[in-house]
Write an enzyme that holds these catalytic residues in place. Structure first.
Site, mmCIF file in Angstrom:
data_model
loop_
_atom_site.group_PDB
_atom_site.id
_atom_site.type_symbol
_atom_site.label_atom_id
_atom_site.label_comp_id
_atom_site.label_asym_id
_atom_site.label_seq_id
_atom_site.Cartn_x
_atom_site.Cartn_y
_atom_site.Cartn_z
ATOM 1 N N TYR A 110 55.578 71.454 57.125
ATOM 2 C CA TYR A 110 55.186 70.165 56.673
ATOM 3 C C TYR A 110 54.093 69.469 57.827
ATOM 4 C CZ TYR A 110 58.934 70.576 53.695
ATOM 5 O OH TYR A 110 59.908 70.997 52.705
ATOM 6 N N CYS B 156 41.949 55.839 64.367
ATOM 7 C CA CYS B 156 41.628 54.569 64.321
ATOM 8 C C CYS B 156 43.079 53.513 63.896
ATOM 9 C CB CYS B 156 40.529 53.976 63.814
ATOM 10 S SG CYS B 156 39.780 52.161 64.325
HETATM 11 N N1 LLP Z 1 63.423 72.523 47.346
HETATM 12 C C1 LLP Z 1 63.388 71.310 46.827
HETATM 13 C C2 LLP Z 1 63.560 70.949 45.295
HETATM 14 C C3 LLP Z 1 62.539 70.343 47.657
HETATM 15 O O1 LLP Z 1 62.577 69.184 47.182
HETATM 16 C C4 LLP Z 1 62.490 70.786 48.972
HETATM 17 C C5 LLP Z 1 61.875 69.818 49.968
HETATM 18 C C6 LLP Z 1 62.915 72.171 49.360
HETATM 19 C C7 LLP Z 1 63.375 73.091 48.384
HETATM 20 C C8 LLP Z 1 62.679 72.525 50.840
HETATM 21 O O2 LLP Z 1 63.339 72.042 51.775
HETATM 22 P P1 LLP Z 1 63.425 72.494 53.189
HETATM 23 O O3 LLP Z 1 64.088 73.802 53.358
HETATM 24 O O4 LLP Z 1 62.177 72.447 53.642
HETATM 25 O O5 LLP Z 1 64.182 71.288 53.780
HETATM 26 N N2 LLP Z 1 58.068 66.031 54.106
HETATM 27 C C9 LLP Z 1 59.292 66.124 54.715
HETATM 28 C C10 LLP Z 1 60.033 67.074 53.816
HETATM 29 C C11 LLP Z 1 60.147 66.854 52.388
HETATM 30 C C12 LLP Z 1 60.967 67.888 51.902
HETATM 31 C C13 LLP Z 1 61.032 67.785 50.430
HETATM 32 N N3 LLP Z 1 61.685 68.652 49.583
HETATM 33 C C14 LLP Z 1 59.165 66.462 55.928
HETATM 34 O O6 LLP Z 1 58.011 66.645 56.889
HETATM 35 O O7 LLP Z 1 60.357 66.677 56.616
#
Ligand code: LLP
Length: 432
Positions: free
Chosen positions: A391, A361
């Site tokens: 995510y 909603c």
């Molecule tokens: N290491 C740290 C300290 C982080 O903060 C993150 C992601 C990663 C590794 C992993 O990053 P990746 O390889 O997944 O890009 N909710 C958001 C993404 C937030 C990411 C936060 N930190 C989305 O849905 O795009």
């Protein structure tokens, strides 16, 4: 298709890991997340092998489990010999329940409570990635109470703007994460960590952003971190053993996203790190990377059943599905792009332009705008949203008291339920 685990059968059905996704939806119910175990393993191996080759035996990838956290993922990642990055007691608890080796676990978060710290230490967490001075005092105090010396890395902000979505940009000086090199806070926190008796400073960490495609970002952050390490060696005689360069490699959500050769990129970063270490007279540290999205995103997809189709003449068309922002909040939060297809009409022309929306909603409950579907799309058809492995499950909510989706894991022609669908009873379990 955007990933090689997606193919189309001669009847025009979408196959994921070789299996007909619409039949899986009929078997397990709608809506549904599917994961491809082999793809998760392949992604883990890409990092593991490239890092060992490029940086040597001491290097290790850590799966950033905030991308998708449930027991089966930890079991798979454990058997691929990766470490993990966790950000809460919930993730630690899930990993432990899955039998994960917690000595290879790095505990992040910009605000760990005393309870979090005690819980992590009691469970034998390998490392704290300490964010700020207050945390250092708290970890030192609680480690003293428990009679241990806790290994830590210090999270620093190298001051890099990655030009990705603002909300997931974390390496800039004004970030809520870490201590900035530029302001002198990084040096101050290093001195404190070296002084506190129940902390063992193992090295430094940075993470500059997410959904990053250019290798330049990783070169620049590595250089800044190594310069800082050389400064600490000179000024405080501290030689860091570990350097964690964070996560962030991008994935393809749509055909227009670039492809990134992660192994080649890791080798390039390694060349840059080795050259820089030699120039600064530093020994090569044990390198960590923390990929989340690039381990699980293309190993997952979401299936929905089409409900209401609404055409507003002269304005726009809506195709509603039986899920929405509760299982995928990423368009609502970041305007994130996704590829949406009609899973049993893959050979039909796509000339019906619409917004695919959920059943919450709320007007912002949109999965994707400007989607082209076949004009034969009708109630009961199956829609697949691709690349939802990262995510989505982990950011799902019960908004509108909608139960969360189950997860089905595919492997070599078999399918198994690894997370059950929430029931209405689950929703009221904690209500008194
Ligand atoms: N290491 C740290 C300290 C982080 O903060 C993150 C992601 C990663 C590794 C992993 O990053 P990746 O390889 O997944 O890009 N909710 C958001 C993404 C937030 C990411 C936060 N930190 C989305 O849905 O795009």
């Amino acid at each position: 298709m955007i990933c090689k685990n997606l193919t189309i059968s001669t009847e025009g059905h979408l196959l994921f890991a070789g299996q007909d996704v619409a039949s899986l939806l009929r078997e397990y119910g709608s809506p549904l997340y599917l994961f491809d175990e082999d793809r998760i393993r392949e992604n883990c191996r890409t990092y593991y092998n490239a890092m060992k080759e490029a940086f040597g035996e001491k290097a290790l990838p850590l799966y950033a489990s905030k991308a998708a956290s449930f027991k089966e993922i930890y079991r798979i990642v454990n058997s691929e010999q990766l470490g993990i990055d966790v950000v809460s007691c919930g993730e630690i608890y899930t990993a432990k329940a899955a039998g994960f080796d917690l000595s290879k676990t790095y505990f992040h978060s910009n605000n760990k409570t005393d309870e979090d710290i005690a819980f992590a230490i009691e469970n034998g967490i390998g490392y704290f990635v300490a964010d700020n001075e207050e945390e250092l005092y708290a970890v030192d105090r609680i480690a003293a109470e428990k009679g241990i010396c806790q290994k830590i890395l210090l999270r620093l902000t190298p001051g890099i703007d990655t030009h990705t979505y603002e909300a997931i940009n974390t390496g800039k000086v004004d970030s809520k994460f870490g201590s900035a090199i530029e302001t002198g806070q990084a040096e101050a926190i290093t001195k404190l960590a070296l002084k506190l008796p129940h902390l063992q400073l193992m090295g430094f960490h940075c993470h500059v952003g997410s959904q990053v495609f250019d290798s330049d970002t990783f070169f620049r952050s590595a250089e800044i971190m190594l310069n800082f390490m050389a400064e600490m060696a000179k000024k405080h005689h501290y030689i860091a053993e570990e350097l964690d360069l964070g996560g962030g490699y991008g994935v393809r959500y749509t055909e227009s996203d670039p492809t990134i050769d992660i192994a080649a990129n890791i080798h390039q970063v390694a060349d840059c790190v080795k050259t820089k270490c030699a120039a600064l007279g530093l020994p090569l540290p044990a390198i960590r990377l923390e990929p989340g999205r690039s381990i699980v995103a293309d190993a997952g997809l979401t299936l929905y059943t089409v409900g209401t189709i609404k055409q507003i003449p002269g304005y726009k068309n809506y195709v509603s599905v039986d899920g929405g922002m509760t299982d995928n909040p990423r368009f609502a939060l970041y305007n994130a792009p996704y590829t949406v297809v009609a899973a049993e009409k893959m050979n039909e022309e796509t000339d019906f332009h619409c917004s695919v929306v959920g059943r919450c909603c709320e007007s912002g409950d949109i999965i994707q705008e400007n989607v082209a579907l076949p004009s034969t799309i009708k109630r009961g058809d199956v829609l697949a949203v691709l690349t939802t492995g990262a995510y989505n499950f982990s950011m799902a909510s019960n908004y509108n008291r909608i139960p969360r989706l189950p997860v089905v894991m595919l492997k070599e022609g078999t399918a198994r339920l690894v997370v059950k669908r929430e029931t209405l009873d689950d929703l009221i379990r904690n209500d008194i």
